[in-house]
Design an enzyme around this catalytic site. Structure first.
Site, short mmCIF file in Angstrom:
data_model
loop_
_atom_site.label_atom_id
_atom_site.label_comp_id
_atom_site.label_asym_id
_atom_site.label_seq_id
_atom_site.Cartn_x
_atom_site.Cartn_y
_atom_site.Cartn_z
CG ASP A 1 -7.90 0.33 4.35
OD1 ASP A 1 -8.72 -0.54 4.01
OD2 ASP A 1 -6.66 0.17 4.22
CE LYS B 1 -3.88 -2.04 2.59
NZ LYS B 1 -4.78 -1.87 3.74
P1 NDP Z 1 1.49 -2.83 9.50
O1 NDP Z 1 2.49 -3.91 9.31
O2 NDP Z 1 1.58 -1.57 8.73
O3 NDP Z 1 1.47 -2.44 11.08
C1 NDP Z 1 1.48 -3.41 12.06
C2 NDP Z 1 1.16 -2.77 13.40
O4 NDP Z 1 1.07 -3.80 14.39
C3 NDP Z 1 2.23 -1.78 13.89
O5 NDP Z 1 1.61 -0.76 14.63
C4 NDP Z 1 3.09 -2.69 14.78
O6 NDP Z 1 3.81 -1.97 15.78
C5 NDP Z 1 2.00 -3.50 15.45
N1 NDP Z 1 2.51 -4.75 16.03
C6 NDP Z 1 2.97 -5.83 15.36
N2 NDP Z 1 3.33 -6.78 16.25
C7 NDP Z 1 3.11 -6.28 17.49
C8 NDP Z 1 3.28 -6.79 18.81
N3 NDP Z 1 3.76 -8.02 19.03
N4 NDP Z 1 2.90 -6.00 19.84
C9 NDP Z 1 2.40 -4.77 19.65
N5 NDP Z 1 2.23 -4.23 18.42
C10 NDP Z 1 2.57 -4.98 17.36
O7 NDP Z 1 0.08 -3.56 9.25
P2 NDP Z 1 -1.31 -2.84 8.92
O8 NDP Z 1 -1.40 -1.59 9.70
O9 NDP Z 1 -1.49 -2.79 7.46
O10 NDP Z 1 -2.38 -3.92 9.45
C11 NDP Z 1 -2.59 -4.13 10.84
C12 NDP Z 1 -3.70 -5.15 11.02
O11 NDP Z 1 -4.93 -4.63 10.53
C13 NDP Z 1 -3.47 -6.46 10.25
O12 NDP Z 1 -3.86 -7.54 11.06
C14 NDP Z 1 -4.39 -6.33 9.05
O13 NDP Z 1 -4.83 -7.59 8.57
C15 NDP Z 1 -5.54 -5.55 9.65
N6 NDP Z 1 -6.31 -4.80 8.66
C16 NDP Z 1 -7.66 -5.04 8.57
C17 NDP Z 1 -8.43 -4.33 7.69
C18 NDP Z 1 -9.89 -4.60 7.62
O14 NDP Z 1 -10.52 -4.16 6.66
N7 NDP Z 1 -10.48 -5.25 8.61
C19 NDP Z 1 -7.85 -3.32 6.78
C20 NDP Z 1 -6.42 -3.12 6.96
C21 NDP Z 1 -5.70 -3.86 7.87
P3 NDP Z 1 5.32 -1.49 15.53
O15 NDP Z 1 5.25 -0.18 14.82
O16 NDP Z 1 5.89 -1.39 16.88
O17 NDP Z 1 5.99 -2.57 14.68
#
Ligand code: NDP
Length: 265
Positions: free
Chosen positions: A100, A64
């Site tokens: 989104d 994205k």
């Molecule tokens: P990104 O990879 O851009 O971001 C991941 C996020 O999760 C970051 O804030 C990261 O924090 C955090 N994170 C990952 N592991 C951990 C952990 N162990 N503890 C705390 N925080 C953690 O992913 P997206 O933002 O694109 O997507 C996030 C979620 O949202 C996914 O599961 C995706 O499937 C879902 N989603 C659902 C949608 C829907 O329509 N329902 C639409 C878009 C996304 P850090 O910065 O510290 O790494």
């Protein structure tokens, strides 16, 4: 004949083909919706194919952000969020959008989740940015927490929000899990049980599993809850509208996604 697709890596388990096949069928439009495995290094070539042969595509992880740099024009919300999840290909031009943010808001409204603050967004990745942008645009007081604090601070500064410690969750009236915690990990939650507020609502963007630990704990505390499927359906329906001018029924798309999630066709 409409040619549509979702690009991602990995993309094989995407629910989008099931949702959009339902949308095409229910509106009686001839077309196809494919899932095209597209590693980030191949995105530019893939988008050239889209320019020539497709009406539009959805984009998912990890494409994205890069897509924003590759389209010919990007909508204001895509620029603000820093991510494109929908591309319209028209007369040789690629137009980038982000559905989104609006999809999240429409799903809340359709599900009867009150838009009340303070809203705490957990996560500052692509989804967290879209949700924070949407809630701020809706006029709510928005707080953001992220595991990596610098990203929370950057998001807070970009949108005029407050970066807060996780303990402030107790005071929030709307909690949104926009981290990937809980994804394919039913026992994991971004929020310890003792930090839930006594009232309000909780929304999880994760939909695999549908009922995450985060949502289950919110539900037993009496909070209103919403899974990630309504948002998935709404962002898809809004993308479909961008490609065709027609808004399919998001509820029908959600049901199609649920059937695909449960492995029932
Ligand atoms: P990104 O990879 O851009 O971001 C991941 C996020 O999760 C970051 O804030 C990261 O924090 C955090 N994170 C990952 N592991 C951990 C952990 N162990 N503890 C705390 N925080 C953690 O992913 P997206 O933002 O694109 O997507 C996030 C979620 O949202 C996914 O599961 C995706 O499937 C879902 N989603 C659902 C949608 C829907 O329509 N329902 C639409 C878009 C996304 P850090 O910065 O510290 O790494």
């Amino acid at each position: 004949m409409l040619r549509l697709a979702v690009l991602g890596h990995p993309v094989a388990h995407s629910l989008s083909p099931a949702m959009h096949a339902h949308a095409l069928r229910s509106l009686g439009l001839p077309g196809t919706y494919e899932a095209l495995e597209t590693p980030l290094v191949h995105l530019a070539d893939r988008l050239e194919e889209v320019r020539r042969e497709y009406r539009g595509v959805n984009l998912t992880i990890p494409l994205k952000e890069r897509a924003l740099e590759l389209v010919d024009w990007a909508a204001p919300e895509a620029k603000a969020i820093g991510a494109v999840n929908t591309v319209l290909s028209l007369e040789g031009h690629l137009f980038g959008f982000n559905t989104d943010a609006l999809g999240f808001l429409e799903a809340l409204k359709a599900g009867g989740i009150p838009l009340q603050g303070p809203a705490l967004v957990l996560g500052a990745g692509g989804a967290g940015r879209a949700v924070a942008y949407a809630l701020k645009g809706a006029g709510l007081e928005v707080w953001v927490w992220n595991r990596t604090e610098e990203r929370a601070l950057a998001l807070a500064e970009a949108f005029g929000l407050r970066a807060v410690p996780l303990e402030r969750a107790r005071e929030a009236r709307l909690l949104v899990n926009a981290t990937s915690v809980g994804l394919n990990a039913p026992e994991e939650t971004p929020l310890p049980a003792e930090l839930f507020p006594e009232a309000g609502a909780a929304v999880d963007l994760v939909y695999r599993p549908l009922w995450t630990r985060f949502l289950k704990e919110a539900r037993v505390r009496g909070l209103l809850v919403q899974t990630g499927l309504p948002m998935l359906a709404w962002q898809g329906a809004l993308a479909f509208q961008i490609w065709t001018g027609l808004l399919p029924d998001p509820k029908g798309m959600e049901e199609a996604a649920l059937r695909a999630l449960e492995g029932v066709r």
